[in-house]
Scaffold this motif. Sequence first.
Motif, mmCIF file in Angstrom:
data_model
loop_
_atom_site.group_PDB
_atom_site.id
_atom_site.type_symbol
_atom_site.label_atom_id
_atom_site.label_comp_id
_atom_site.label_asym_id
_atom_site.label_seq_id
_atom_site.Cartn_x
_atom_site.Cartn_y
_atom_site.Cartn_z
ATOM 1 N N LEU A 101 0.813 -1.215 0.000
ATOM 2 C CA LEU A 101 0.000 0.000 0.000
ATOM 3 C C LEU A 101 0.849 1.270 0.000
ATOM 4 C CD1 LEU A 101 -2.721 -1.134 2.575
ATOM 5 C CD2 LEU A 101 -2.852 -1.182 0.073
ATOM 6 N N TYR A 145 -5.822 3.733 4.377
ATOM 7 C CA TYR A 145 -6.256 2.343 4.456
ATOM 8 C C TYR A 145 -6.398 1.855 5.900
ATOM 9 C CZ TYR A 145 -4.667 2.449 -0.389
ATOM 10 O OH TYR A 145 -4.486 2.779 -1.722
ATOM 11 N N GLU A 187 -10.559 1.049 2.548
ATOM 12 C CA GLU A 187 -10.073 2.398 2.251
ATOM 13 C C GLU A 187 -11.045 3.426 2.799
ATOM 14 O OE1 GLU A 187 -8.666 4.897 -1.728
ATOM 15 O OE2 GLU A 187 -10.208 3.333 -1.899
#
Length: 242
Positions: free
Chosen positions: A35, A133, A239
């Motif tokens: 990420l 996230y 998210e």
Amino acid sequence: MPDAIFAHPRLAPVYDAFDGDRDDLMAYLDIADELRAGRVLDVGCGTGCLAVLLADSGRTVVGVDPAGASLEVAKSKDRTGRITWVHGDATTVPAIGAELAMMTGNVAQVFLTDDGWRRTLQGIHTALRPGGYLVFEIRRPERRAWEEWAVNAAQITRDVPGIGSVERRLEVTDVSLPLVSFRYTYRFLADGAVVTSDSTLRFRSRDEVETSLVANGYRVLDVREAPDRPGREFVFIAERAT
């Protein structure tokens, strides 16, 4: 109020000795890499195992936990003061612009009420930047982990540096789904002291978790198997959508 296993001044220092090598945390480092998250919030950081690994990888880390005794253990591992430690829960963390928030182990299951879970998700939402996230794991209820706990309840003894030999025994005390309660009993052989810790976890279904995430401003991106415990847990990647 955190469980004694995390908050008791005699139990927090022996927690890591019984919790193993925590090889499961490496999967979370891989997700943080995937990420591209440089600023990470570790919710329910406990004795700081994940937070230290994240900091060692060059990330900016904030660890939050309501158990002061566990935070003291965590701080002792952070000798250079790289990590920001917050005594509280997710609702006490301000808008820090975190790119990623994580809850490992049983953290996501300690919130027993819908309101407590909602407030936690909202607190994390505030701490994340837009598009940030949230990653966490839960045990799959259909695997009925508590039945394995009851079978594998043999006494374990560990030699803890600076403390001596400590015995631990696990007992499942109540199963009233979706809640499961259990008790750890510790005996410190150096002085014979016995300390108990009672815990309760809530086993939410995958659909229940996904619905709660959407209702609190998240978009579910992926639901994966835990690589170290396939078929036993789900790892959610969501998210901040709003």
